[in-house]
Design a protein around this motif. Structure first.
Motif, PDB file in Angstrom:
ATOM      1  N   GLN A 127       0.870  -1.184   0.000  1.00 52.40           N
ATOM      2  CA  GLN A 127       0.000   0.000   0.000  1.00 52.40           C
ATOM      3  C   GLN A 127       0.901   1.225   0.000  1.00 52.40           C
ATOM      4  OE1 GLN A 127      -3.401   1.037   0.291  1.00 52.40           O
ATOM      5  NE2 GLN A 127      -4.018  -0.991  -0.441  1.00 52.40           N
ATOM      6  N   ASN A 128       0.801   2.003  -1.066  1.00 53.05           N
ATOM      7  CA  ASN A 128       1.572   3.241  -1.146  1.00 53.05           C
ATOM      8  C   ASN A 128       0.759   4.397  -0.594  1.00 53.05           C
ATOM      9  OD1 ASN A 128       4.065   2.528  -2.528  1.00 53.05           O
ATOM     10  ND2 ASN A 128       2.750   1.960  -4.247  1.00 53.05           N
ATOM     11  N   MET A 129       1.301   5.076   0.411  1.00 56.00           N
ATOM     12  CA  MET A 129       0.630   6.257   0.957  1.00 56.00           C
ATOM     13  C   MET A 129       1.382   7.488   0.480  1.00 56.00           C
ATOM     14  SD  MET A 129      -1.905   5.278   2.692  1.00 56.00           S
ATOM     15  CE  MET A 129      -2.258   6.853   3.453  1.00 56.00           C
ATOM     16  N   HIS A 130       1.042   7.931  -0.719  1.00 55.28           N
ATOM     17  CA  HIS A 130       1.660   9.154  -1.208  1.00 55.28           C
ATOM     18  C   HIS A 130       0.806  10.321  -0.727  1.00 55.28           C
ATOM     19  CE1 HIS A 130       4.410   6.686  -3.211  1.00 55.28           C
ATOM     20  NE2 HIS A 130       3.699   6.399  -4.272  1.00 55.28           N
ATOM     21  N   LEU A 131       1.142  10.831   0.458  1.00 49.03           N
ATOM     22  CA  LEU A 131       0.296  11.844   1.088  1.00 49.03           C
ATOM     23  C   LEU A 131       0.070  13.035   0.167  1.00 49.03           C
ATOM     24  CD1 LEU A 131       1.747  11.751   4.707  1.00 49.03           C
ATOM     25  CD2 LEU A 131      -0.363  10.711   3.880  1.00 49.03           C
ATOM     26  N   ILE A 132       1.139  13.409  -0.544  1.00 49.92           N
ATOM     27  CA  ILE A 132       1.027  14.605  -1.387  1.00 49.92           C
ATOM     28  C   ILE A 132      -0.039  14.424  -2.475  1.00 49.92           C
ATOM     29  CG2 ILE A 132       2.868  13.918  -3.001  1.00 49.92           C
ATOM     30  CD1 ILE A 132       2.363  17.467  -1.673  1.00 49.92           C
ATOM     31  N   ASP A 133      -0.253  13.177  -2.925  1.00 49.68           N
ATOM     32  CA  ASP A 133      -1.283  12.928  -3.932  1.00 49.68           C
ATOM     33  C   ASP A 133      -2.650  13.388  -3.443  1.00 49.68           C
ATOM     34  OD1 ASP A 133       0.767  11.727  -5.298  1.00 49.68           O
ATOM     35  OD2 ASP A 133      -0.233   9.793  -5.587  1.00 49.68           O
ATOM     36  N   HIS A 134      -2.883  13.227  -2.151  1.00 49.79           N
ATOM     37  CA  HIS A 134      -4.202  13.563  -1.616  1.00 49.79           C
ATOM     38  C   HIS A 134      -4.408  15.062  -1.509  1.00 49.79           C
ATOM     39  CE1 HIS A 134      -5.302   9.374  -0.737  1.00 49.79           C
ATOM     40  NE2 HIS A 134      -3.995   9.236  -0.691  1.00 49.79           N
ATOM     41  N   VAL A 135      -3.348  15.781  -1.188  1.00 48.84           N
ATOM     42  CA  VAL A 135      -3.515  17.233  -1.129  1.00 48.84           C
ATOM     43  C   VAL A 135      -3.622  17.792  -2.557  1.00 48.84           C
ATOM     44  CG1 VAL A 135      -1.102  17.973  -0.955  1.00 48.84           C
ATOM     45  CG2 VAL A 135      -2.850  19.279   0.195  1.00 48.84           C
ATOM     46  N   MET A 136      -3.005  17.102  -3.524  1.00 49.26           N
ATOM     47  CA  MET A 136      -3.182  17.511  -4.928  1.00 49.26           C
ATOM     48  C   MET A 136      -4.626  17.294  -5.364  1.00 49.26           C
ATOM     49  SD  MET A 136       0.072  16.405  -7.215  1.00 49.26           S
ATOM     50  CE  MET A 136       1.665  16.073  -6.495  1.00 49.26           C
ATOM     51  N   MET A 137      -5.206  16.162  -4.959  1.00 44.50           N
ATOM     52  CA  MET A 137      -6.607  15.912  -5.304  1.00 44.50           C
ATOM     53  C   MET A 137      -7.519  16.938  -4.638  1.00 44.50           C
ATOM     54  SD  MET A 137      -6.610  11.762  -5.167  1.00 44.50           S
ATOM     55  CE  MET A 137      -8.391  11.590  -5.018  1.00 44.50           C
ATOM     56  N   LEU A 138      -7.175  17.311  -3.426  1.00 45.22           N
ATOM     57  CA  LEU A 138      -7.940  18.348  -2.725  1.00 45.22           C
ATOM     58  C   LEU A 138      -7.870  19.662  -3.490  1.00 45.22           C
ATOM     59  CD1 LEU A 138      -9.545  19.160  -0.201  1.00 45.22           C
ATOM     60  CD2 LEU A 138      -7.372  19.673   0.927  1.00 45.22           C
ATOM     61  N   SER A 139      -6.667  19.978  -3.964  1.00 45.78           N
ATOM     62  CA  SER A 139      -6.465  21.199  -4.734  1.00 45.78           C
ATOM     63  C   SER A 139      -7.345  21.183  -5.990  1.00 45.78           C
ATOM     64  CB  SER A 139      -4.981  21.300  -5.103  1.00 45.78           C
ATOM     65  OG  SER A 139      -4.757  22.329  -6.018  1.00 45.78           O
ATOM     66  N   TYR A 140      -7.391  20.031  -6.651  1.00 44.93           N
ATOM     67  CA  TYR A 140      -8.251  19.867  -7.828  1.00 44.93           C
ATOM     68  C   TYR A 140      -9.720  20.129  -7.466  1.00 44.93           C
ATOM     69  CZ  TYR A 140     -10.813  17.534 -11.571  1.00 44.93           C
ATOM     70  OH  TYR A 140     -11.692  17.257 -12.590  1.00 44.93           O
ATOM     71  N   GLN A 141     -10.145  19.490  -6.375  1.00 52.00           N
ATOM     72  CA  GLN A 141     -11.560  19.620  -5.972  1.00 52.00           C
ATOM     73  C   GLN A 141     -11.911  21.053  -5.586  1.00 52.00           C
ATOM     74  OE1 GLN A 141     -11.175  16.644  -2.967  1.00 52.00           O
ATOM     75  NE2 GLN A 141     -12.218  15.067  -4.167  1.00 52.00           N
ATOM     76  N   MET A 142     -10.955  21.749  -4.975  1.00 55.74           N
ATOM     77  CA  MET A 142     -11.200  23.135  -4.586  1.00 55.74           C
ATOM     78  C   MET A 142     -11.376  24.023  -5.818  1.00 55.74           C
ATOM     79  SD  MET A 142      -8.540  23.290  -1.391  1.00 55.74           S
ATOM     80  CE  MET A 142      -8.489  25.076  -1.222  1.00 55.74           C
ATOM     81  N   LYS A 143     -10.568  23.739  -6.835  1.00 61.37           N
ATOM     82  CA  LYS A 143     -10.712  24.482  -8.101  1.00 61.37           C
ATOM     83  C   LYS A 143     -12.069  24.190  -8.725  1.00 61.37           C
ATOM     84  CE  LYS A 143      -8.915  27.256 -11.146  1.00 61.37           C
ATOM     85  NZ  LYS A 143      -8.463  28.613 -10.735  1.00 61.37           N
ATOM     86  N   GLU A 144     -12.455  22.916  -8.715  1.00 62.40           N
ATOM     87  CA  GLU A 144     -13.770  22.503  -9.216  1.00 62.40           C
ATOM     88  C   GLU A 144     -14.890  23.265  -8.530  1.00 62.40           C
ATOM     89  OE1 GLU A 144     -14.527  19.860 -11.828  1.00 62.40           O
ATOM     90  OE2 GLU A 144     -12.750  21.139 -11.876  1.00 62.40           O
ATOM     91  N   ALA A 145     -14.778  23.321  -7.185  1.00 62.12           N
ATOM     92  CA  ALA A 145     -15.829  23.936  -6.373  1.00 62.12           C
ATOM     93  C   ALA A 145     -15.979  25.405  -6.719  1.00 62.12           C
ATOM     94  CB  ALA A 145     -15.516  23.746  -4.894  1.00 62.12           C
ATOM     95  N   GLU A 146     -14.892  26.013  -7.158  1.00 63.64           N
ATOM     96  CA  GLU A 146     -14.888  27.431  -7.512  1.00 63.64           C
ATOM     97  C   GLU A 146     -15.567  27.686  -8.842  1.00 63.64           C
ATOM     98  OE1 GLU A 146     -11.074  29.308  -8.075  1.00 63.64           O
ATOM     99  OE2 GLU A 146     -10.715  29.156  -5.917  1.00 63.64           O
ATOM    100  N   LEU A 147     -15.390  26.740  -9.778  1.00 61.46           N
ATOM    101  CA  LEU A 147     -15.827  26.958 -11.175  1.00 61.46           C
ATOM    102  C   LEU A 147     -17.343  26.920 -11.301  1.00 61.46           C
ATOM    103  CD1 LEU A 147     -13.163  24.877 -13.140  1.00 61.46           C
ATOM    104  CD2 LEU A 147     -13.217  27.332 -12.755  1.00 61.46           C
TER     105      LEU A 147
END
Lengths: 212, 212
Positions: free
Chosen positions: B192-212
């Protein structure tokens, strides 16, 4: 470039950071272009899956040429909104909060930890990885004068719901939750739940599978 | 009960720990049975999705009755192999390793941290959450005499590949990797790879989505 970002499947979004990582490595290694077959080998995803994934956003690549690594990397950077700096605060300066403040991959991708907040008098006034730890009583004032985009929640699950709602009231735009609780806030903001234990449970499942 | 565990989609496996969590909460709250509709409301997944997910393993529930909470919880416990104790070692006694040694949800689910290993003389010989920190030079002997099922990797990415392979050579059966590298070991074991940074990147994506 304008994207059609509606209804992008979650599985695709989950793969975007991996594309970002692999393309970043290619760039570092001086690779200028890559075929979808080559990229698929590295990513262990089929080439047609990669084409489908990227087509969710725009037409990338060229038949017979493959992908221009730098262009694709920059576009995924934009899709993930890594071109803007995001201001981060960490709630809870315990081991986990401190590990995240020390996490080197955050800053290089534009996620800058500005402050930590805690209730422990022994921690308040110290610095972790050069980030100041403030009294949680100073949060409201800090959000008013400094502000933050993302709050990382490294606090006990008993209080996390209340703290999360308070942060949203103060204008936080995204939550990265490490507490073992599923949060609901009003108005809804994007939340990434990091239930670490879920991953070790999945590992346990896979280990049993591997045995059978 | 025998399960047909072949080809269970990854998305289903990913939901199993959530079922486990919600059903555990129901149990705690004294709920004895639950309809798939009720469970679906809590989980924010459709009722038919839940039925499909569970049918990957066996026939659960009864038309018009719903699910017996305790039975279903115990079965998911078994599917995730949480009925056996798993012996854990943590490589790296830094902030993240220490956070995991202190993580209360591990032990209650049968994941018992037995030892930590580090190269830092200041850490060797100390205890973290009552877990002893040993010199990494003692790993081979420790694996021979004590043994472990899962190794948690909280070490720099520069050395993680080598350490992972060595652990597999010593008989480790699963890896939980927090380093920002994609591991390959021979013979392959579940990772199991826990690439923590991947999750904050996904959050960043979702935040941009929420704005649009």
């Amino acid at each position: 470039m304008e994207y059609n970002r509606k209804n992008v499947p979650e599985a695709v979004i989950r793969r975007l950071p991996r594309y970002h990582r692999y393309l970043g490595e290619c760039l570092k290694n001086g690779i200028k272009r890559i075929s979808s077959l080559e990229l698929s080998k590295r990513m262990q995803v089929t080439a047609s899956q990669i084409r489908q994934d990227l087509n969710c956003f725009a037409q990338f690549g060229q038949q017979g040429y493959g992908y221009n690594v730098e262009n694709l990397y920059m576009e995924i950077n934009r899709i993930l909104n890594l071109t803007e700096t995001q201001r981060i605060i960490i709630m809870g300066a315990g081991h986990l909060g401190s590990a995240l403040a020390n996490y080197p991959n955050m800053k290089t991708r534009g996620f800058v930890v500005k402050a930590m907040f805690d209730i422990d008098p022994k921690k308040i006034g110290t610095r972790v990885a050069d980030v100041p730890v403030y009294d949680v009583a100073a949060l409201d004032e800090w959000m008013k004068t400094e502000g933050a985009d993302i709050a990382v929640l490294c606090i006990p699950k008993e209080t996390v719901g209340e703290v999360a709602q308070h942060l949203v009231d103060l204008g936080i735009r995204g939550l990265w939750n490490f507490s073992y609780a599923d949060l609901k806030v009003e108005p809804a903001v994007p939340i990434q739940n990091m239930h670490l234990i879920d991953h070790v449970m999945m590992l346990s499942y896979q280990m049993k599978e591997a045995e059978l």
